[in-house]
Each structure stands twice: as structure tokens, then as C-alpha cells.
Design an enzyme around this catalytic site. Structure first.
Site, PDB file in Angstrom:
ATOM      1  N   CYS A  42      -0.028  29.066 -16.188  1.00  0.00           N
ATOM      2  CA  CYS A  42      -0.633  29.449 -17.473  1.00  0.00           C
ATOM      3  C   CYS A  42      -1.158  28.235 -18.227  1.00  0.00           C
ATOM      4  CB  CYS A  42       0.383  30.206 -18.312  1.00  0.00           C
ATOM      5  SG  CYS A  42       0.851  31.721 -17.497  1.00  0.00           S
ATOM      6  N   GLU A  43      -2.133  27.588 -17.662  1.00  0.00           N
ATOM      7  CA  GLU A  43      -2.788  26.427 -18.276  1.00  0.00           C
ATOM      8  C   GLU A  43      -4.221  26.429 -17.769  1.00  0.00           C
ATOM      9  OE1 GLU A  43      -1.512  23.557 -19.942  1.00  0.00           O
ATOM     10  OE2 GLU A  43       0.645  23.870 -19.710  1.00  0.00           O
TER      11      GLU A  43
ATOM     12  N   ARG B 273      -2.871  16.111  -9.126  1.00  0.00           N
ATOM     13  CA  ARG B 273      -3.967  15.138  -9.200  1.00  0.00           C
ATOM     14  C   ARG B 273      -5.268  15.693  -9.792  1.00  0.00           C
ATOM     15  NH1 ARG B 273      -6.100  12.464  -5.665  1.00  0.00           N
ATOM     16  NH2 ARG B 273      -5.952  10.483  -6.729  1.00  0.00           N
TER      17      ARG B 273
ATOM     18  N   TYR C  30       0.850  11.030  -3.436  1.00  0.00           N
ATOM     19  CA  TYR C  30       0.899  11.495  -4.819  1.00  0.00           C
ATOM     20  C   TYR C  30       0.702  13.015  -4.899  1.00  0.00           C
ATOM     21  CZ  TYR C  30       0.405   6.473  -5.343  1.00  0.00           C
ATOM     22  OH  TYR C  30       0.590   5.124  -5.234  1.00  0.00           O
TER      23      TYR C  30
ATOM     24  N   PRO D 157       0.816  -1.212   0.000  1.00  0.00           N
ATOM     25  CA  PRO D 157       0.000   0.000   0.000  1.00  0.00           C
ATOM     26  C   PRO D 157       0.854   1.268   0.000  1.00  0.00           C
ATOM     27  CG  PRO D 157       0.059  -0.969   2.188  1.00  0.00           C
ATOM     28  CD  PRO D 157       0.891  -1.854   1.312  1.00  0.00           C
ATOM     29  N   GLY D 158       0.373   2.274  -0.670  1.00  0.00           N
ATOM     30  CA  GLY D 158       1.034   3.588  -0.624  1.00  0.00           C
ATOM     31  C   GLY D 158       0.054   4.599  -0.081  1.00  0.00           C
TER      32      GLY D 158
HETATM   33  N1  LLP Z   1       2.361  -1.469  -6.129  1.00  0.00           N
HETATM   34  C1  LLP Z   1       2.478  -1.160  -7.426  1.00  0.00           C
HETATM   35  C2  LLP Z   1       3.123  -2.110  -8.323  1.00  0.00           C
HETATM   36  C3  LLP Z   1       1.978   0.067  -7.908  1.00  0.00           C
HETATM   37  O1  LLP Z   1       2.087   0.358  -9.195  1.00  0.00           O
HETATM   38  C4  LLP Z   1       1.351   0.972  -7.015  1.00  0.00           C
HETATM   39  C5  LLP Z   1       0.829   2.257  -7.476  1.00  0.00           C
HETATM   40  C6  LLP Z   1       1.276   0.614  -5.650  1.00  0.00           C
HETATM   41  C7  LLP Z   1       1.783  -0.631  -5.244  1.00  0.00           C
HETATM   42  C8  LLP Z   1       0.657   1.506  -4.613  1.00  0.00           C
HETATM   43  O2  LLP Z   1      -0.692   1.709  -4.842  1.00  0.00           O
HETATM   44  P1  LLP Z   1      -1.592   2.516  -3.776  1.00  0.00           P
HETATM   45  O3  LLP Z   1      -1.735   1.671  -2.548  1.00  0.00           O
HETATM   46  O4  LLP Z   1      -0.918   3.802  -3.499  1.00  0.00           O
HETATM   47  O5  LLP Z   1      -2.887   2.702  -4.491  1.00  0.00           O
HETATM   48  N2  LLP Z   1      -0.602   8.950  -9.101  1.00  0.00           N
HETATM   49  C9  LLP Z   1      -1.857   8.250  -8.956  1.00  0.00           C
HETATM   50  C10 LLP Z   1      -1.672   6.870  -8.379  1.00  0.00           C
HETATM   51  C11 LLP Z   1      -0.741   5.994  -9.192  1.00  0.00           C
HETATM   52  C12 LLP Z   1      -0.507   4.639  -8.569  1.00  0.00           C
HETATM   53  C13 LLP Z   1       0.573   3.912  -9.265  1.00  0.00           C
HETATM   54  N3  LLP Z   1       0.886   2.629  -8.709  1.00  0.00           N
HETATM   55  C14 LLP Z   1      -2.797   9.114  -8.117  1.00  0.00           C
HETATM   56  O6  LLP Z   1      -2.427  10.206  -7.723  1.00  0.00           O
HETATM   57  O7  LLP Z   1      -3.922   8.703  -7.879  1.00  0.00           O
END
Ligand code: LLP
Length: 422
Positions: free
Chosen positions: A356-357, A326, A385, A288-289
Site C-alpha cells: 500500500c504505497e 532498489r 542489495y 567489491p560487493g
Molecule cells: N566498501 C564500502 C565501505 C561500502 O560502503 C560499500 C558499499 C562497498 C565497499 C561495496 O560497494 P559495491 O562494490 O557493492 O558497489 N544499496 C545500494 C548500494 C549501497 C552501497 C553501500 N556501500 C544499492 O542498492 O545500489
């Protein structure tokens, strides 16, 4: 528990009013709650129960060194997608045996670096990559531990830009080829096949796609076992969605539309899939991130001016898409609230930045507590993110980052200076 809340009418991060931080450190300013991060991580870890497990934090969500150190010191593993992230992880104290390396485009020098560091395993995304890793390992006289990332062709029902488990996506090995690629992988002498990896997308708000994926994974593991291929490790990826609307409720704030009020918690997601995955007897890792850091961060910005034409009212703030991408990139919704509440009046506005967008907006046609030039607003749920996707577009130095722990405040990344722009 929420560590970013109103105390009286002042928005605070733990014990510190955000207004004080904005006045002292300037805006735009990312502020994070240390205890929120720790609590989010520990409740995920707790929800894994007795299973032989590891929570690998996905660095891509927020790679600030101080935040990484908190998680590393608490025993987390790390999910990295580049040599740079691997360096950041090691530098922050994540031990190499708890690091997994994903990504569709790993360069040979990155593979070499990861092999030298003896990371736990590579999550391999294609046959071509199997060959590359095998070649590099042979050259180095090493054996590379690998898991195969399988693309199960399951719709995560998230935004198309953050959906990764469909056949049309660039990620993973397609399900129909999975069995034969596993058979091939075990035949390569410089590889040690340990497991299977899936990650079907991000900001997933329903349990069903996870349940379907878990059943698929366990079914494949059984099929492989009958063919004499014994996997011992499942990496189930990340993707647990978080609540972006009504992140904070206060009687003075406009009632938000609540499409995501019923999002399961990460614990609910895990409760649904654990019994299925545990039946495989494999160790279970997750990556998880967002669910660890998103609600631990806010972006504080100041209103520069207010501009009205015959169809719209614009609140122009000193932060833009270069600081928080985002909304522009995914039409993502972030609740926006005043740092100090001094009115119960609301009005419909666009909250826009100075870039400027035309895509430089944080919210469109949004009911916002009435605000004035000079006031501070907080863009909520921006710990994931947020800063990591920032840029210097339009010659704008990157914002500062602050970590709050109780009543202690630490600058964990100073504001970039103009000189640093080049
Ligand atoms: N593992 C892999 C292989 C991934 O590609 C990702 C996220 C994660 C784990 C973590 O996922 P999470 O638990 O954070 O959902 N920038 C985008 C999100 C891109 C996620 C990319 N991969 C946003 O701001 O919503």
C-alpha cells in the site's frame, strides 16, 4: 559467461528452469547461481595480477550464509560494517586476518568485539573514532590496526544516494585534513597505522573517478613518506558498476534503452587504476560487493492480476518493495523478463507490487513481453542489495532463497512463515 540465460524459451539458472523452482518453492523467490558468483570473484582476483592483493567481499551486498561460505572457501576477505556482519563473516569461515571493518558509526561494543577477534584493521572515518578505538584498545591492553578512510571529494557520478566520496557526504576524513590526521594517528600508542582507505560510491560506471582517486591516494602516500609516515596498505574500496539493462537479450524481448551498455567490466576498472596504485609499493585490497553477486541473482515473481484504467495498464505481481527496494529507493532499473517466452508481442505497462504505497513499483512505462495472470516474471540482476534490503512491511514474510549449482538445487534460506512475523 552468463549462468542465467534462456534455454529454448525457458529462463534457466545454470541447468534448472526457473519455472520449475517457482512451482516447487513458490514466489517471490530469490534464485542465485553458484558458478556465476565464483566466476565473478575469480575474475576480479585474477585481474589483480601479481600485486600483493586481497579481494574483500562487501557483505552488505548479500549476506546469505551459503553465499558467504562459497567466497570464504575460495580465499576471499570480508568488508564488514557492523558487529553483526563481522559475526556473519567469521561464522561463514572468513579468517580474521582478512577482515576489514568500515562504517561511520562503530559502537564501543562493536570495536571491542572486533579487537577480541583480532581483525586485520578498522577503516577509521573521523578523529572522534580514532579516539574511541584508541580508548577501547588501551582498556583491553591491545593495539588496534587502523587505516584512515579519506574522503577525496571526487564525484563518483552515480546516484546521489550511493555517492560517498563528496565533501558533503558523511563518509571519511576530509581531504584537506588528511595529512594532519595521519600525523596525529601515528602518535597514538594504542594504534598501529597501516594504511589508507577510500570508497567513493557504488554502481560507478566510469573509470575516470577511480583514476582521479588513485592518483590522489598515491600522491598522499608520497607526501606522508616524505614526512616519515610509511603506509604499507591501500584499501581502494568497491563500487564497480554492473550492467542492468540488456542483462539478457532474446529476439522475443523488447529492445531495451541501452544507457549502460558500455559499462567497463571490473577488470577494465582495475586495469586503469592498478599501474597507478602499484607505484606506491603498498599491498592493495579492494572491497567489491555488487560486481560479485548482482548478476548471479534473480527475483522470481508471479503475476497476480492485470488492471487497466484509461491511462495505464498495471501488471500486479506478488512481490513488492519489501522484497526488492532498489526501484523505490534509487529509481533503480532492473530488466524484467518472462520466465517462459510464449509470445513476441509487447506492451507498455507499470509492473507494481501489492504494497500500500505508490512507490511500490518495479518498473514504470516499461515495454514488457505480453503477460497474463498466473505467469512468472524474473526481475534480473537482483543478487546484490536485493534480499538484504528486504523487510516485513505490510505483514509480508521474507522470500525464500535458492542456490543452484549445475543441476543441484539447495534452499539456502527457507521462506519466512507467518508465525515468524511475531
Ligand atoms: N566498501 C564500502 C565501505 C561500502 O560502503 C560499500 C558499499 C562497498 C565497499 C561495496 O560497494 P559495491 O562494490 O557493492 O558497489 N544499496 C545500494 C548500494 C549501497 C552501497 C553501500 N556501500 C544499492 O542498492 O545500489
Amino acid at each position: 559467461m552468463n549462468y542465467i540465460t534462456y534455454k529454448e524459451n525457458n529462463l534457466t539458472c545454470e541447468d534448472i528452469p526457473l519455472k520449475e523452482l517457482a512451482e516447487e518453492y513458490g514466489t517471490p523467490l530469490y534464485v542465485y547461481s553458484k558458478n556465476q558468483i565464483t566466476e565473478n570473484y575469480r575474475s576480479l582476483r585474477g585481474a589483480m595480477g601479481e600485486t600483493n592483493h586481497l579481494v574483500c567481499y562487501a557483505l552488505k551486498a548479500n549476506a546469505n550464509h551459503s553465499i558467504l561460505k562459497i567466497l570464504a572457501a575460495d580465499g576471499a576477505g570480508a568488508d564488514v560494517v557492523s558487529a553483526g556482519e563481522l559475526y556473519l563473516a567469521l561464522n561463514a569461515g572468513f579468517t580474521q586476518d582478512k577482515i576489514v571493518f568500515a562504517g561511520v558509526g562503530k559502537r564501543e561494543d562493536e570495536i571491542e568485539y572486533a579487537l577480541k577477534q583480532d581483525i586485520f584493521c578498522f577503516n577509521v572515518e573521523s578523529i572522534a573514532e580514532l579516539h574511541t578505538i584508541s580508548r577501547v584498545a588501551l582498556r583491553m591492553g591491545k593495539k588496534a590496526r587502523i587505516a584512515l578512510r579519506i574522503n577525496p571529494d571526487i564525484d563518483a557520478q552515480s546516484h546521489p544516494y550511493i555517492t560517498t566520496g563528496l565533501q558533503s557526504s558523511k563518509f571519511g576524513i576530509e581531504a584537506s585534513k588528511a595529512f594532519e590526521v595521519f600525523q596525529y594517528a601515528v602518535s597514538l600508542s594504542s594504534l598501529e597505522l597501516v594504511g589508507i582507505h577510500t570508497h567513493i560510491g557504488s554502481q560507478i560506471t566510469k573509470v575516470e573517478p577511480f583514476i582521479t582517486t588513485a592518483n590522489y591516494v598515491v600522491g598522499l602516500i608520497e607526501k606522508l613518506r616524505s614526512a616519515g609516515i610509511n603506509l604499507t596498505h591501500i584499501d581502494f574500496g568497491g563500487g564497480f558498476g554492473v550492467q542492468y539493462t540488456n542483462a539478457i537479450v532474446h529476439e522475443a524481448l523488447p529492445k531495451e534503452e541501452t544507457p549502460d551498455n558500455s559499462i567497463p567490466t571490473p577488470e577494465d576498472f582495475l586495469k586503469a587504476v592498478l599501474p597507478i596504485l602499484q607505484s606506491s609499493g603498498c599491498s592493495l585490497w579492494i572491497e567489491p560487493g555488487r560486481s560479485i553477486v548482482a548478476n548471479a541473482g534473480v527475483l522470481v515473481t508471479q503475476v497476480i492480476s492485470i488492471k487497466e484504467n484509461s491511462v495505464k495498464k498495471f501488471v500486479i505481481v506478488d512481490s513488492g518493495m519489501n522484497d526488492l527496494l532498489r526501484p523505490s529507493l534509487y529509481q533503480a532499473y532492473h530488466q524484467i523478463v518472462p520466465v517462459s517466452i510464449d509470445t513476441y508481442e509487447h506492451e507498455k505497462v507499470d509492473i507494481v507490487g501489492p504494497i500500500c504505497e505508490s512507490t511500490d513499483f518495479f518498473a514504470r512505462d516499461r515495454m514488457l513481453a505480453k503477460t497474463n495472470t498466473g505467469e512468472y516474471l524474473a526481475v534480473l540482476t537482483t543478487g546484490a542489495y536485493g534480499f538484504v534490503l528486504s523487510s516485513n512491511y505490510n505483514g509480508r514474510p521474507r522470500p525464500a532463497e535458492i542456490l543452484v549449482n549445475g543441476d543441484r538445487v539447495r534452499v539456502i534460506r527457507p521462506r519466512q512463515t507467518m508465525e515468524e512475523l511475531g
